[in-house]
Design an enzyme around this catalytic site. Structure first.
Site, PDB file in Angstrom:
ATOM      1  N   ARG A  59       0.796  -1.220   0.000  1.00 53.80           N
ATOM      2  CA  ARG A  59       0.000   0.000   0.000  1.00 53.80           C
ATOM      3  C   ARG A  59       0.834   1.279   0.000  1.00 53.80           C
ATOM      4  O   ARG A  59       0.564   2.208  -0.757  1.00 53.80           O
ATOM      5  CB  ARG A  59      -0.917   0.047   1.238  1.00 53.80           C
ATOM      6  CG  ARG A  59      -2.219  -0.668   1.071  1.00 53.80           C
ATOM      7  CD  ARG A  59      -2.677  -1.208   2.398  1.00 53.80           C
ATOM      8  NE  ARG A  59      -1.762  -2.247   2.801  1.00 53.80           N
ATOM      9  CZ  ARG A  59      -1.865  -3.522   2.434  1.00 53.80           C
ATOM     10  NH1 ARG A  59      -2.890  -3.907   1.727  1.00 53.80           N
ATOM     11  NH2 ARG A  59      -0.974  -4.429   2.789  1.00 53.80           N
ATOM     12  N   THR A  60       1.836   1.325   0.860  1.00 56.06           N
ATOM     13  CA  THR A  60       2.579   2.581   0.992  1.00 56.06           C
ATOM     14  C   THR A  60       3.311   2.894  -0.315  1.00 56.06           C
ATOM     15  O   THR A  60       3.219   4.012  -0.837  1.00 56.06           O
ATOM     16  CB  THR A  60       3.556   2.507   2.185  1.00 56.06           C
ATOM     17  OG1 THR A  60       2.829   2.076   3.331  1.00 56.06           O
ATOM     18  CG2 THR A  60       4.172   3.858   2.468  1.00 56.06           C
ATOM     19  N   LYS A  88      25.301  -4.493  -3.683  1.00 60.77           N
ATOM     20  CA  LYS A  88      26.761  -4.428  -3.840  1.00 60.77           C
ATOM     21  C   LYS A  88      27.405  -3.711  -2.660  1.00 60.77           C
ATOM     22  O   LYS A  88      28.608  -3.479  -2.646  1.00 60.77           O
ATOM     23  CB  LYS A  88      27.114  -3.683  -5.117  1.00 60.77           C
ATOM     24  CG  LYS A  88      26.557  -4.315  -6.379  1.00 60.77           C
ATOM     25  CD  LYS A  88      26.960  -3.484  -7.592  1.00 60.77           C
ATOM     26  CE  LYS A  88      26.225  -3.941  -8.839  1.00 60.77           C
ATOM     27  NZ  LYS A  88      26.383  -2.977  -9.941  1.00 60.77           N
ATOM     28  N   ARG A 110      11.666   3.948   3.003  1.00 65.30           N
ATOM     29  CA  ARG A 110      11.288   2.901   3.967  1.00 65.30           C
ATOM     30  C   ARG A 110      12.516   2.059   4.218  1.00 65.30           C
ATOM     31  O   ARG A 110      13.198   1.637   3.276  1.00 65.30           O
ATOM     32  CB  ARG A 110      10.160   2.030   3.409  1.00 65.30           C
ATOM     33  CG  ARG A 110       9.948   0.772   4.242  1.00 65.30           C
ATOM     34  CD  ARG A 110       8.723   0.011   3.881  1.00 65.30           C
ATOM     35  NE  ARG A 110       7.526   0.707   4.332  1.00 65.30           N
ATOM     36  CZ  ARG A 110       6.326   0.143   4.413  1.00 65.30           C
ATOM     37  NH1 ARG A 110       6.154  -1.115   4.056  1.00 65.30           N
ATOM     38  NH2 ARG A 110       5.283   0.829   4.830  1.00 65.30           N
ATOM     39  N   HIS A 138       5.829   5.401  11.430  1.00 63.96           N
ATOM     40  CA  HIS A 138       5.260   5.370  10.080  1.00 63.96           C
ATOM     41  C   HIS A 138       4.295   6.563  10.021  1.00 63.96           C
ATOM     42  O   HIS A 138       3.083   6.400  10.077  1.00 63.96           O
ATOM     43  CB  HIS A 138       4.544   4.040   9.883  1.00 63.96           C
ATOM     44  CG  HIS A 138       4.174   3.725   8.467  1.00 63.96           C
ATOM     45  ND1 HIS A 138       4.192   4.657   7.449  1.00 63.96           N
ATOM     46  CD2 HIS A 138       3.749   2.559   7.903  1.00 63.96           C
ATOM     47  CE1 HIS A 138       3.805   4.072   6.321  1.00 63.96           C
ATOM     48  NE2 HIS A 138       3.536   2.806   6.573  1.00 63.96           N
TER      49      HIS A 138
HETATM   50  C1  NCD Z   1       2.435  -1.497   7.927  1.00 59.64           C
HETATM   51  C2  NCD Z   1       3.923  -1.256   7.979  1.00 59.64           C
HETATM   52  O1  NCD Z   1       4.614  -1.411   6.981  1.00 59.64           O
HETATM   53  O2  NCD Z   1       4.363  -0.876   9.046  1.00 59.64           O
HETATM   54  N1  NCD Z   1       1.911  -1.542   6.653  1.00 59.64           N
HETATM   55  C3  NCD Z   1       1.528  -0.367   6.056  1.00 59.64           C
HETATM   56  O3  NCD Z   1       2.345   0.453   5.718  1.00 59.64           O
HETATM   57  N2  NCD Z   1       0.216  -0.150   5.890  1.00 59.64           N
HETATM   58  C4  NCD Z   1       1.921  -2.517   8.835  1.00 59.64           C
HETATM   59  C5  NCD Z   1       2.578  -3.859   8.914  1.00 59.64           C
HETATM   60  O4  NCD Z   1       3.491  -4.184   8.159  1.00 59.64           O
HETATM   61  O5  NCD Z   1       2.129  -4.615   9.770  1.00 59.64           O
END
Ligand code: NCD
Length: 312
Positions: A59-60, A88, A110, A138
């Site tokens: 999703r993100t 690498k 991320r 997040h």
């Molecule tokens: C979450 C994350 O990546 O922290 N997912 C998200 O971005 N909606 C939740 C998870 O991984 O449990």
């Protein structure tokens, strides 16, 4: 767009850096965009966003990608470090420096290591958005979560909100708790002892005068809640497999678990779900998680527009 200047040129590393009125301005713009979904199309034409995803994401990653394309941006970076020079041994520092040279206007990062987006923000003048760092934060998910609550209830103040699951390793749970400290809510943390909310989050909430309670079982509190935010056990972050074996399957939100819930209860989940949220909830009025996930797209469009000043 009113309030744009609050975000102009800013990094979004921690949700703690944002005040309630700034968030409210953002949410107002998201609401307007939901009412008129094409109104920001092309606003950031020609700007380059670099998505650096060192960890899996559905999703993100995709909402940032689609949001950027809707805004007319160019998108570069990677969704999987396996296909990049990270394998690498290239450092985050060098990766950032290179994309700066290629004309990056915005980074979305991320990373498995907590603090990586903060580190990136320190070495580049280009704004950085934290799309999840280890178990810590997040922030854009917390914005989505607050927006979803606000959309369901028309407000956030006065609500009783339960956050259930892996509160120790789950970054969405901690960011949401930080974000809710801006509102007058009653927070209940529901987690097995081994997955309790981390002390630094508890201490932050105490300093902010937030009302919290911690319990190990949903049963005793479910009837009081307006919102139940469910999270999965972060298997990949639990350092010891025997620790995971002890907690796996310890909680599951299904119809039986919600038997005493208010009819108006809304269940949220950042997704992905594994076994902690039964599909039998999907067709009930409790289910709010797909509406919540959908809000990720307009929210990230508005956020990027405000940071890069596209609609001012
Ligand atoms: C979450 C994350 O990546 O922290 N997912 C998200 O971005 N909606 C939740 C998870 O991984 O449990």
């Amino acid at each position: 767009m009113e309030g744009t200047s609050d975000f102009l040129g800013r990094d979004v590393v921690s949700i703690r850096d944002f005040k309630r009125d700034q968030l409210e301005v953002l949410f107002q713009s998201v609401q307007e965009l939901e009412e008129n979904p094409r109104s920001l199309d092309g606003q950031l034409k020609g700007k380059l966003v670099v998505l650096l995803f060192f960890e899996p994401s559905t999703r993100t990653y995709s909402t940032f990608h689609i949001a950027a394309e809707n805004l007319g941006m160019k998108v570069s970076g990677f969704s999987n470090p396996a296909g990049s020079s990270v394998t690498k041994g290239e450092t985050l520092h060098d990766t950032i420096r290179m994309f700066e040279e290629y004309g990056a206007d915005l980074f979305v990062i991320r990373h498995t290591m907590q603090g990586s987006p903060r580190f990136a923000a320190e070495i580049t003048e280009v704004p950085v958005i934290n799309a999840g760092d280890g178990s810590r934060e997040h922030p854009t998910q917390a914005m989505v979560d607050l927006y979803a609550i606000r959309k369901s209830f028309g407000k956030i103040d006065g609500l009783k909100i339960g956050i259930l699951g892996d509160l120790k390793y789950g970054r969405t749970a901690s960011s949401l708790a930080y974000a809710l400290a801006n509102y007058d809510v009653e927070l209940t943390f529901i987690a097995p002892d081994a997955l309790k909310m981390r002390p630094e989050v508890q201490q932050f909430l105490e300093r902010r005068g937030a009302t919290t309670e911690s319990v190990t079982d949903l049963k005793g509190v479910v009837g009081d809640l307006d919102v139940l935010y469910v999270t999965r056990i972060q298997k990949e972050r639990i350092p010891d497999p025997t620790e995971f074996e002890k907690v796996k399957g310890l909680y599951q939100v299904n119809l039986e678990a919600l038997a005493r819930a208010k009819p108006s209860l809304k269940v949220l989940h950042p997704l992905p779900r594994v076994d902690e949220l039964s599909a039998e909830i999907d067709t009930t009025n409790y289910a709010n998680y797909f509406v919540q996930a959908a809000a990720g797209l307009p929210l990230r469009m508005v956020l990027m527009t405000n940071i890069l000043g596209g609609a001012s």
